[in-house]
Every structure is written in C-alpha cells, then in structure tokens.
Enzyme design. Structure first.
Site, PDB file in Angstrom:
ATOM      1  N   VAL A 189      10.075 -66.530 -14.022  1.00  0.00           N
ATOM      2  CA  VAL A 189      10.999 -66.075 -15.060  1.00  0.00           C
ATOM      3  C   VAL A 189      12.305 -65.757 -14.356  1.00  0.00           C
ATOM      4  CG1 VAL A 189      11.472 -64.346 -16.832  1.00  0.00           C
ATOM      5  CG2 VAL A 189       9.127 -65.118 -16.452  1.00  0.00           C
ATOM      6  N   ASN A 392      13.128 -82.385   5.050  1.00  0.00           N
ATOM      7  CA  ASN A 392      12.649 -83.568   5.763  1.00  0.00           C
ATOM      8  C   ASN A 392      13.774 -84.514   6.165  1.00  0.00           C
ATOM      9  OD1 ASN A 392       9.972 -82.656   5.571  1.00  0.00           O
ATOM     10  ND2 ASN A 392       9.852 -83.413   3.491  1.00  0.00           N
ATOM     11  N   GLY A 443      14.095 -64.762  -5.656  1.00  0.00           N
ATOM     12  CA  GLY A 443      14.383 -63.377  -6.017  1.00  0.00           C
ATOM     13  C   GLY A 443      15.360 -62.693  -5.080  1.00  0.00           C
TER      14      GLY A 443
END
Length: 498
Positions: A189, A392, A443
């Site tokens: 979220v 990568n 976050g």
C-alpha cells in the site's frame, strides 16, 4: 549493483541458502570479469563515450552468453545415455491436465501459460555495474552531478533549462501473504504526495500519516483498536482465542510495516481513517496506490487468481473487481501489476475501463530491459507505463533508449528499487536525469532506502537553489480511446523497430 534475487522473508532455510550461494557466485564472477577482461578491454577509453563503451559491454556479454550455451551443450553430450529417456518435468507455469470426465470452463482452457523465467547469467552484475561506473566517471570529469550528466546523454548534450523531479511512491504497508486467511492480493500500500507539495513537504506529510497508522494499529491492552475491528469478521475473530494485533511488529525488506487483513478494502479504509484523524483528505492532500503483484497469485490448476485463501477469481472477474474498487476509492490513482503480463486481453479491458481514472502500471513485464528493447515480440501488455529496474546486464544506454521509446508513446516511466537493494543512491540520479514520472523506493525505513530519499531531497534543494526546478502539473492519465476503437488492434507500449 543490485542483486537480481527476489527477497522472500518466509522462505525455507534450504531456499535461502541456495539464493545466498547463487548471489555469492554471481558477485565473485562479476568481480573476476571487472578485474581481468573488462579492465583490459576498457583501459584508455574516455568515460564520456558512454554509448560506445556500452556497445562494447553488450558485445562482451553476448559472447559470454554464447560461451555458456556451448558449455551447456558439451555437458549435455557428455551426460550418461541412461539419463536421456527420462520424462521432463512439467513447467511450473503450465496448468496440470484435467482428470477424465471433469468439466473445465472455457476460461480455464484458454488461460495463457506463464512465460518461462528468463535465465540470469552468472556474473551479469558486472555489465550493469561497469556501465554505471563509467557514467559516474563521465559526470566527475565534466564536473557535473550524475543526474545532469544522464540528462545530457539522453537529450544529446542539450542542457535542460529546467528539470522536474519524480514523485515518490512511498510504501507504507507490506501486506502479509503467507498466513492463512490473510490478504494476498495487495503486496504494497503506497502513498503518492500531490504535485502542489514539494518533495520535502510530501515526505513529511507521509511521515505524519505513518505515525497515525501505527497508532491505529497499536493494540490497546492486547485488544485491537476499535477503528479496525468494525467488520463482522473482525468481531468474530475476537471471540474465544485472542486475535493477534493487525500489525505484526516486523519491518519488511521494503522498509515498512508488515501487516495482514481480511479483505481488500481494510488497508484502504485504514488510510482513510488515518488521514481523517489528522485533518487530511485522501485524493486531495494525498493519493493512494497499490502494488497488486497479481502474477504471484495465479493458481494454474484452477486457472484463477487466489486473491484470498480459498477465494478465486478469473482474469475477467479481476477486471470487474478493480473497476468496483476504483469507483469506491477514487483517491486510488495507480495499480501496479493488477494482472499477469500474459493476460493481454484483460489488460486491454482494464485500460478501457479505468485508463482515464488511474495509472495501470506493469512491473513484472519489464524485468529484462535489454530483452524488451531488442525483441519486439516480448509480451508487454497495453498499460499506462512501466516500472524499470536497473539490474544485471542492463546498461545506462538501455535505460536512455527505452525511456525515449516510452516518452514517444506518451507512457510514463517509473524507476523502481529492486528487492536485493544496496545503499548506493545512483538510482535517484538516473530517475531525475531520465525524466521519470515516479520513483518507487519502498518505505521510509532501512538505510538502503532512506539514503535514496535523502538524495532525492538533496537534488530538490540543489535545483531550487539554481532556479532550474520546474513545478509539476497535476496527475494526467493517458487516453486509451483511440487505441481501443472498434476495428483497431490495441497497440503494445513498444513500437516495432523501423
């Protein structure tokens, strides 16, 4: 350079050990390439010749892939003959055959199988890492910040008079997917600060909301907060054994709280409650986004998505569910991976239904940027934009070329932080220099994520000081009307090469 490995916090010790060994082998091989052959190959070249050096890196990688294929063929030829007749195991992405006499719906019969996972060559981190190191050296030689150097490379040395900053998609909750009866559909979220706020103001506002969410999730005397226990299921869980608090007091590798819910609307209602409590209005003062990660939920036996434990929906039913959700929560302006990349028709349908109301973003479909750029037949669905990750063998030139294609098709670019993230903050400079619309960093906890937010704030201060910071327009959603007219084939986001 970020690892390609997917981080799974609930994996078994055997899987974790195998992933760790794979990462160690890849890093060891990459370091050998850098110290030996790449060191010799790139000596005396100018770091400002990014395009030429990236071509050399691409050719070097192509030869390594060919060597690996030859080695594999030789190993197969040398294998004992007794191994040859053994029946190959069925790919995990394909559905199992139905039992005789069992009825199967047309949806199940026509479900496209999952595309095979693209193999990652051991040591490929060296290519992306070297390309980025060359870009940093070029910026240092020219005595300019990395983001400006990237912008000059993208726009052929035309110095931009003004630059915009990507809006952060800040993850507030990572929803638990492994416990029984817990929400599976929503992986993240996220909150997106509105365009009228500066980045600093936006992040401060998100921190205020996060603080209120944590207060709401905090159990009062081991009893869940009343604001969250208003559903019938919530009341039922409070009878008999004590229910565990919604917040599991663990911080995800995404840098946010891990939590679990009983239905799709609960985390969105939680955000609504938190904003109301501190005098903010969702949709005006803060916008919502969710990462659905639908590709992780497909049950190939049933041919449906298991959005909750024991609750299954067909791809068409998923589209209807999202339409209902967006109508109920208009503050939800972005859905990331609402469907598998293989469900092309449903992507077309959801773009028709919701394209003018929110961003429909593909992340899983854009894992291998180099492959998408070269191969026009890659299965990239119709969407508002894609999340690009620098991992990568991806080179800086690949990002520049690919974002140029996206710009030409009026699709938005989001640069995303991979799971196996490091504390290097170059991703932010890449996002600013490439003109990405959003940046998805996770976050506001953990050093590898916080260092990037700090870099974003530092660039904002620098551009504001130099008076080269251009204010953003409000969120505008792409118009899919022309692409989905009757009689016209819905086009992919990547045009075929001329």
């Amino acid at each position: 350079m970020s690892s390609h490995s997917h981080v799974s916090e609930n994996a078994s010790p055997e899987i974790t050990e195998g992933d760790e060994k794979e990462r160690n082998d890849s890093v060891t091989t990459a370091v050998e390439w850098v110290n030996e052959s790449l060191n010799t190959m790139l000596r005396d070249l100018k770091p400002t010749d990014q395009c030429e050096i990236d071509k050399m890196l691409g050719e070097y990688f192509r030869k390594k892939v060919e060597e690996k294929e030859i080695q594999k063929e030789e190993e197969e030829e040398a294998a004992p003959l007794s191994c040859a007749p053994s029946a190959p195991s069925a790919p995990s992405g394909k559905k199992k055959a139905a039992k005789p006499g069992k009825k199967t719906s047309s949806t199940e019969r026509t479900l496209p199988p999952a595309e095979p996972i693209e193999p990652v060559l051991c040591g490929s981190l060296a290519i992306g890492g070297t390309s980025l190191a060359v870009a940093k050296a070029g910026a240092t030689i020219n005595d300019i910040p990395l983001y400006l150097h990237i912008a000059l490379l993208k726009y052929n040395q035309d110095s931009p008079k003004e630059m915009t900053l990507p809006r952060p998609m800040i993850t507030l909750l990572n929803c638990e997917k492994f416990s029984p009866a817990k929400l599976k559909l929503v992986k993240e979220v996220m909150l997106i600060p509105p365009a009228q706020l500066s980045l600093r103001q936006g992040i401060e506002r998100v921190l205020d909301i996060q603080k209120e969410v944590m207060r709401l999730l905090e159990p009062a005397g081991k009893v869940p907060s009343p604001q969250l226990a208003d559903s019938k299921k919530g009341k039922a869980h409070n009878t008999g054994k004590k229910a565990p608090p919604p917040a599991l007091k663990r911080v995800s590798h995404l840098g946010c709280l891990i939590t679990g819910w009983d239905n799709l609307e609960q985390p969105l209602l939680l955000m609504q409650t938190a904003c109301n409590n501190i005098g903010l209005e969702l949709g005006t003062d803060m916008c919502l986004a969710i990462n659905c990660a639908a590709h992780e939920l497909m049950d190939y036996v049933k041919g449906k998505y298991e959005i909750l434990t024991g609750t299954f929906k067909s791809p068409d039913e998923m589209v209807d569910m999202y339409v209902e959700l967006i109508n109920k929560f208009p503050s939800l302006i972005a859905l990331v991976d609402p469907l598998r990349k293989e469900d092309r028709q449903q992507w077309n349908n959801i773009c028709c239904a919701l394209g003018s109301k929110c961003y429909l973003i593909a992340e899983d479909a854009a894992t291998n940027i180099s492959k998408i750029k070269i191969d026009q037949n890659m299965n990239v669905p119709l969407c508002s934009g894609v999340v690009l990750k620098y991992i990568n063998q991806t080179k800086v030139s690949d990002l520049i070329e690919f974002t140029g294609l996206l710009d030409g098709q009026r699709h938005i670019t989001i640069l995303g932080s991979p799971d196996g993230e490091s504390s290097d903050d170059s991703l932010v400079d890449l996002a600013v220099g490439l003109g990405a619309r959003f940046i998805k960093l996770g976050g506001l906890s953990r050093g590898e994520r916080v260092t990037k937010y700090n870099r974003l704030l530092a660039i904002e201060e620098e551009l504001a000081k130099n008076r080269t910071l251009r204010s953003e327009a409000n969120f505008e959603f792409p118009d899919f009307a022309e692409e989905t007219q009757p009689g016209k084939e819905a086009s992919d986001i990547i045009p075929p090469p001329e």
